[in-house]
Design a protein around this motif. Structure first.
Motif, PDB file in Angstrom:
ATOM      1  N   ASP A  89       7.813 -22.711 -13.340  1.00  0.00           N
ATOM      2  CA  ASP A  89       6.350 -22.370 -12.404  1.00  0.00           C
ATOM      3  C   ASP A  89       6.220 -20.419 -11.766  1.00  0.00           C
ATOM      4  N   PHE A  90       5.645 -20.217 -12.320  1.00  0.00           N
ATOM      5  CA  PHE A  90       4.826 -18.906 -11.382  1.00  0.00           C
ATOM      6  C   PHE A  90       3.367 -18.475 -12.004  1.00  0.00           C
ATOM      7  N   VAL A  91       3.474 -17.593 -11.010  1.00  0.00           N
ATOM      8  CA  VAL A  91       2.290 -17.462 -11.309  1.00  0.00           C
ATOM      9  C   VAL A  91       2.161 -15.695 -11.145  1.00  0.00           C
ATOM     10  N   ARG A  92       0.541 -15.142 -11.679  1.00  0.00           N
ATOM     11  CA  ARG A  92       0.893 -14.210 -12.321  1.00  0.00           C
ATOM     12  C   ARG A  92      -0.970 -13.668 -11.831  1.00  0.00           C
ATOM     13  N   VAL A  93      -0.928 -12.674 -11.512  1.00  0.00           N
ATOM     14  CA  VAL A  93      -2.490 -12.608 -10.930  1.00  0.00           C
ATOM     15  C   VAL A  93      -2.555 -10.271 -10.745  1.00  0.00           C
ATOM     16  N   ILE A  94      -4.091 -10.322 -11.665  1.00  0.00           N
ATOM     17  CA  ILE A  94      -4.201  -9.148 -11.265  1.00  0.00           C
ATOM     18  C   ILE A  94      -5.563  -8.341 -10.060  1.00  0.00           C
ATOM     19  N   LYS A  95      -4.996  -8.013  -8.815  1.00  0.00           N
ATOM     20  CA  LYS A  95      -5.502  -7.889  -7.533  1.00  0.00           C
ATOM     21  C   LYS A  95      -5.962  -6.092  -7.851  1.00  0.00           C
ATOM     22  N   ASN A  96      -7.329  -5.956  -6.713  1.00  0.00           N
ATOM     23  CA  ASN A  96      -6.871  -4.723  -6.148  1.00  0.00           C
ATOM     24  C   ASN A  96      -5.677  -4.551  -5.033  1.00  0.00           C
ATOM     25  N   SER A  97      -5.075  -3.116  -4.426  1.00  0.00           N
ATOM     26  CA  SER A  97      -3.925  -3.478  -4.235  1.00  0.00           C
ATOM     27  C   SER A  97      -4.548  -3.149  -2.606  1.00  0.00           C
ATOM     28  N   ASN A  98      -5.730  -2.648  -2.261  1.00  0.00           N
ATOM     29  CA  ASN A  98      -6.348  -2.472  -1.097  1.00  0.00           C
ATOM     30  C   ASN A  98      -6.129  -4.268  -0.171  1.00  0.00           C
ATOM     31  N   ASP A  99      -6.422  -5.152  -1.294  1.00  0.00           N
ATOM     32  CA  ASP A  99      -6.605  -6.844  -0.659  1.00  0.00           C
ATOM     33  C   ASP A  99      -4.966  -6.620  -0.447  1.00  0.00           C
ATOM     34  N   LEU A 100      -4.131  -6.099  -0.743  1.00  0.00           N
ATOM     35  CA  LEU A 100      -2.418  -6.955  -0.774  1.00  0.00           C
ATOM     36  C   LEU A 100      -1.781  -6.136   0.028  1.00  0.00           C
ATOM     37  N   GLU A 101      -2.466  -5.230   1.119  1.00  0.00           N
ATOM     38  CA  GLU A 101      -2.329  -4.489   2.374  1.00  0.00           C
ATOM     39  C   GLU A 101      -1.408  -4.489   3.270  1.00  0.00           C
ATOM     40  N   LYS A 102      -1.951  -5.782   4.029  1.00  0.00           N
ATOM     41  CA  LYS A 102      -2.109  -6.624   4.615  1.00  0.00           C
ATOM     42  C   LYS A 102      -0.250  -7.456   4.805  1.00  0.00           C
ATOM     43  N   PHE A 103      -0.534  -7.337   3.584  1.00  0.00           N
ATOM     44  CA  PHE A 103       1.107  -8.725   3.327  1.00  0.00           C
ATOM     45  C   PHE A 103       2.505  -7.242   2.868  1.00  0.00           C
ATOM     46  N   ASP A 126       3.866  -3.477   1.451  1.00  0.00           N
ATOM     47  CA  ASP A 126       3.673  -2.251   1.806  1.00  0.00           C
ATOM     48  C   ASP A 126       3.555  -1.125   0.969  1.00  0.00           C
ATOM     49  N   ILE A 127       2.180  -1.423   0.546  1.00  0.00           N
ATOM     50  CA  ILE A 127       1.087  -0.448  -0.739  1.00  0.00           C
ATOM     51  C   ILE A 127       2.472   1.143  -1.247  1.00  0.00           C
ATOM     52  N   PRO A 128       2.587   1.537  -1.908  1.00  0.00           N
ATOM     53  CA  PRO A 128       3.216   3.127  -2.097  1.00  0.00           C
ATOM     54  C   PRO A 128       1.930   3.691  -2.089  1.00  0.00           C
ATOM     55  N   GLU A 129       1.751   4.957  -1.806  1.00  0.00           N
ATOM     56  CA  GLU A 129       0.827   5.864  -1.900  1.00  0.00           C
ATOM     57  C   GLU A 129       0.513   5.823  -3.525  1.00  0.00           C
ATOM     58  N   SER A 130       1.481   6.163  -4.535  1.00  0.00           N
ATOM     59  CA  SER A 130       0.914   6.079  -5.739  1.00  0.00           C
ATOM     60  C   SER A 130      -0.124   4.935  -6.013  1.00  0.00           C
ATOM     61  N   LEU A 131      -0.154   3.136  -5.504  1.00  0.00           N
ATOM     62  CA  LEU A 131      -0.617   2.067  -6.023  1.00  0.00           C
ATOM     63  C   LEU A 131      -1.569   1.621  -5.482  1.00  0.00           C
ATOM     64  N   LYS A 132      -2.313   2.812  -4.043  1.00  0.00           N
ATOM     65  CA  LYS A 132      -3.181   2.131  -3.078  1.00  0.00           C
ATOM     66  C   LYS A 132      -4.850   2.700  -3.775  1.00  0.00           C
ATOM     67  N   ASN A 133      -5.682   1.508  -3.829  1.00  0.00           N
ATOM     68  CA  ASN A 133      -7.159   2.010  -4.291  1.00  0.00           C
ATOM     69  C   ASN A 133      -6.793   1.851  -6.185  1.00  0.00           C
ATOM     70  N   ARG A 134      -5.860   0.395  -6.007  1.00  0.00           N
ATOM     71  CA  ARG A 134      -5.831   0.670  -7.690  1.00  0.00           C
ATOM     72  C   ARG A 134      -5.795  -0.812  -8.243  1.00  0.00           C
ATOM     73  N   LYS A 135      -6.259  -1.315  -9.646  1.00  0.00           N
ATOM     74  CA  LYS A 135      -5.531  -2.388  -9.589  1.00  0.00           C
ATOM     75  C   LYS A 135      -4.638  -2.880  -9.982  1.00  0.00           C
TER      76      LYS A 135
END
Length: 80
Positions: free
Chosen positions: A2-16, A18-27
């Protein structure tokens, strides 16, 4: 598996995460897979070691193995 695959806005994930600068404000694509700890992975990857050292085999010495210990004792204590 089993696995989960979703497309999210990287801003929603910043709380959980560490998002690299190159991926911020992107899907981004998020894939969640089960973690295989060492105990489970060792059981699933059990392999036999039988024959693993066969390339080092010396057939001439194998014939002598059966009486090697007794011959070593004789050599050491023969004159005592």
């Amino acid at each position: 598996m089993d696995f989960v695959r979703v497309i999210k806005n990287s801003n929603d994930l910043e709380k959980f995460i560490d998002i690299p600068e190159s991926l911020k404000n992107r899907k981004v694509e998020v894939i969640i897979l089960p973690y295989a700890d060492e105990e489970n992975s060792e059981q699933s990857e059990k392999r036999s070691l039988r024959g693993a050292l066969s390339k080092y085999r010396n057939g001439g010495l194998q014939a002598q193995e059966s009486d090697a210990w007794s011959q070593a004792v004789v050599d050491q204590y023969e004159n005592h």
